[in-house]
Design an enzyme around this catalytic site. Structure first.
Site, PDB file in Angstrom:
ATOM      1  N   GLY A  10       0.732  -1.100   0.070  1.00 13.56           N
ATOM      2  CA  GLY A  10       0.092   0.085   0.042  1.00 13.56           C
ATOM      3  C   GLY A  10       0.715   1.333   0.055  1.00 13.56           C
ATOM      4  CB  ILE A  11       4.477   1.848  -1.017  1.00  8.26           C
ATOM      5  CG1 ILE A  11       5.557   2.692  -0.630  1.00  8.26           C
ATOM      6  CG2 ILE A  11       4.359   1.541  -2.592  1.00  8.26           C
ATOM      7  CD1 ILE A  11       6.852   2.140  -0.488  1.00  8.26           C
ATOM      8  CB  THR A  12       0.671   4.232  -4.224  1.00  6.26           C
ATOM      9  OG1 THR A  12      -0.398   3.432  -4.010  1.00  6.26           O
ATOM     10  CG2 THR A  12       1.621   3.789  -5.250  1.00  6.26           C
ATOM     11  CD  GLN A  14      -3.366  10.368   5.155  1.00  6.77           C
ATOM     12  OE1 GLN A  14      -4.271  11.237   4.693  1.00  6.77           O
ATOM     13  NE2 GLN A  14      -3.750   9.378   5.729  1.00  6.77           N
ATOM     14  CG  ASP A  15      -1.483   5.992   6.633  1.00 11.27           C
ATOM     15  OD1 ASP A  15      -1.890   7.040   6.396  1.00 11.27           O
ATOM     16  OD2 ASP A  15      -2.294   4.932   7.262  1.00 11.27           O
ATOM     17  CB  ALA A  79      -2.239  -3.588   0.818  1.00 12.40           C
ATOM     18  CB  SER A 127      -9.742   0.256  10.738  1.00  9.66           C
ATOM     19  OG  SER A 127     -10.732   1.196  10.685  1.00  9.66           O
ATOM     20  CD  GLU A 129     -15.699   2.489  10.791  1.00  8.23           C
ATOM     21  OE1 GLU A 129     -16.746   1.716  10.709  1.00  8.23           O
ATOM     22  OE2 GLU A 129     -15.791   3.744  10.745  1.00  8.23           O
ATOM     23  CE1 TYR A 151     -11.071  -0.086   5.487  1.00 14.44           C
ATOM     24  CE2 TYR A 151     -11.859   0.338   7.661  1.00 14.44           C
ATOM     25  CZ  TYR A 151     -10.754   0.250   6.745  1.00 14.44           C
ATOM     26  OH  TYR A 151      -9.691   1.059   7.046  1.00 14.44           O
TER      27      TYR A 151
HETATM   28  P1  GDP Z   1     -14.254   6.821   7.727  1.00 14.13           P
HETATM   29  O1  GDP Z   1     -14.498   7.051   9.114  1.00 14.13           O
HETATM   30  O2  GDP Z   1     -13.111   5.939   7.223  1.00 14.13           O
HETATM   31  O3  GDP Z   1     -15.744   6.276   6.913  1.00 14.13           O
HETATM   32  O4  GDP Z   1     -13.862   8.210   6.862  1.00 14.13           O
HETATM   33  P2  GDP Z   1     -14.790   9.339   6.184  1.00 14.13           P
HETATM   34  O5  GDP Z   1     -13.892  10.438   6.228  1.00 14.13           O
HETATM   35  O6  GDP Z   1     -15.243   8.696   4.830  1.00 14.13           O
HETATM   36  O7  GDP Z   1     -16.122   9.542   6.808  1.00 14.13           O
HETATM   37  C1  GDP Z   1     -15.963   9.877   8.446  1.00 14.13           C
HETATM   38  C2  GDP Z   1     -17.508  10.197   8.821  1.00 14.13           C
HETATM   39  O8  GDP Z   1     -17.836  11.486   8.209  1.00 14.13           O
HETATM   40  C3  GDP Z   1     -18.381   9.304   8.687  1.00 14.13           C
HETATM   41  O9  GDP Z   1     -19.005   9.077   9.815  1.00 14.13           O
HETATM   42  C4  GDP Z   1     -19.417   9.763   7.535  1.00 14.13           C
HETATM   43  O10 GDP Z   1     -20.714   9.376   7.816  1.00 14.13           O
HETATM   44  C5  GDP Z   1     -19.304  11.243   7.777  1.00 14.13           C
HETATM   45  N1  GDP Z   1     -19.746  11.789   6.604  1.00 14.13           N
HETATM   46  C6  GDP Z   1     -20.818  12.857   6.628  1.00 14.13           C
HETATM   47  N2  GDP Z   1     -20.872  13.434   5.171  1.00 14.13           N
HETATM   48  C7  GDP Z   1     -19.991  12.713   4.608  1.00 14.13           C
HETATM   49  C8  GDP Z   1     -19.546  12.932   3.209  1.00 14.13           C
HETATM   50  O11 GDP Z   1     -20.047  13.739   2.427  1.00 14.13           O
HETATM   51  N3  GDP Z   1     -18.407  12.198   2.719  1.00 14.13           N
HETATM   52  C9  GDP Z   1     -17.893  11.075   3.693  1.00 14.13           C
HETATM   53  N4  GDP Z   1     -16.825  10.388   3.122  1.00 14.13           N
HETATM   54  N5  GDP Z   1     -18.264  11.084   4.725  1.00 14.13           N
HETATM   55  C10 GDP Z   1     -19.255  11.800   5.233  1.00 14.13           C
END
Ligand code: GDP
Length: 319
Positions: A10-12, A14-15, A79, A127, A129, A151
């Site tokens: 996953g070198i390309t 951000q991290d 990656a 993560s 998550e 995910y």
């Molecule tokens: P994630 O935590 O890895 O899913 O990173 P994201 O930056 O994609 O999302 C972070 C949070 O922002 C999540 O809770 C999304 O539901 C919320 N969010 C709100 N509006 C948006 C949007 O328009 N785009 C994305 N990507 N996330 C959003």
């Protein structure tokens, strides 16, 4: 003395870029795995010095051969499908890459170590998550895994496998990384989506920013700090799981306000609208890290707060 060798998948991303820069600056020989169809240009400093290996992470025999050939001292698995939103669209792909791909790399590391007798230190980029919708906040290494999206489920499998390989004798650490941002984030992430739009608005665009759940809360940190945690985990004598985050959460609404504040716009209500397309089927609502273990054992600490991260990203987008 020949330089120490590191291998980064996953070198390309951000991290991957920040990690490669860091290791090159520390004098390491850096190897990277790149998808054959990845046409992302590596823009990090010293990218030309990295030995790139073009291979699909799911071609296990080929990956085994590359890892055996490089025989790295450190192997960082960065990656994977990096976005929750994309994994909802492609859950089977998320499972293949984030779960099966990760165990494939652990097995490759294990086999090299077994064959050569030289230890390989493995770092899994996990993560927050994996915690999904936890009952407790903040979360630490003992928080139950309860992913709420494809995910997180795939990442949970890889996280558990790191523990399995650790018990088997591999120096495998899994870093439970909370959201970490930088100007190198793509606009598919909400931070960069907001800072890029705010920069355009500051420069005269009349666009209205369409967002999903403004009440979602995240623990947002500075990406180079998270890469620093990975290196510290690999260097530490004992492998373990580590929760990595700032310990402070903020809402998407606060993120919007901080970005507009950076360009001097206080009244931003009319600049933002809610679009159901960006609302997730299920959203992790309150993810915030208790990184005590990383602080005490690895001497790790975040160097940048929320307002400064947002400001740096807006400034980069204004340029
Ligand atoms: P994630 O935590 O890895 O899913 O990173 P994201 O930056 O994609 O999302 C972070 C949070 O922002 C999540 O809770 C999304 O539901 C919320 N969010 C709100 N509006 C948006 C949007 O328009 N785009 C994305 N990507 N996330 C959003």
């Amino acid at each position: 003395m020949s330089p120490r060798r590191a291998f980064i998948t996953g070198i390309t991303g951000q991290d991957g870029g920040y990690l490669a820069e860091r290791l090159l600056a520390d004098g390491w020989e850096v190897h990277g795995l790149v998808r054959p169809d990845d046409d992302a240009h590596s823009t990090f400093e010293g990218a030309a010095e990295v030995a790139l290996h073009r291979q699909d992470i799911l071609d296990h025999d080929a990956v085994d051969a590359i890892v055996a050939d490089v025989a790295p001292e450190h192997l960082y698995n960065l990656a994977g499908m990096s976005s929750v939103a994309l994994a909802w669209e492609r859950p089977r792909g998320a499972a293949r890459i984030n779960a099966v791909g990760a165990v494939g790399l652990m097995e490759a590391a294990w086999r090299v170590q077994e064959r050569t007798g030289t230890p390989v230190r493995f770092v899994q980029a996990s993560s927050a998550e994996i915690f999904g919708q936890p009952d407790t906040a903040p979360q630490d290494e003992s928080t139950p895994l309860r992913p709420v999206n494809p995910y997180g489920a795939a990442k949970a499998y890889a996280h558990l496998c790191a523990g399995v390989y650790r018990a088997r004798g591999l120096h495998a650490s899994s870093l439970v990384l909370y959201n970490h941002e930088s100007p190198r984030r793509p606009e598919s992430f909400v931070t960069r989506k907001i800072t890029a739009a705010v920069a355009r608005i500051a420069q005269g665009s009349d666009e209205v920013l369409a967002l999903g759940n403004l009440d979602a809360r995240r623990d947002w940190g500075w990406a180079p700090d998270y890469v620093d945690a990975m290196v510290r985990a690999a260097e530490h004598e004992a492998a373990d799981d580590y929760v990595i985050g700032t310990g402070r959460s903020h809402s998407v609404r606060e993120l919007v306000a901080a970005a507009f504040a950076r360009v001097g716009i206080e009244d931003w209500d009319g600049r933002v609208r809610i679009d159901p397309r960006f609302v997730r089927p299920v959203d992790a609502t309150e993810l915030v890290a208790d990184a005590t273990r990383a602080r005490t054992r690895l001497g790790w600490a975040p160097t940048m707060g929320f307002v400064e991260i947002v400001a740096r990203m807006v400034e980069a987008d204004l340029r």
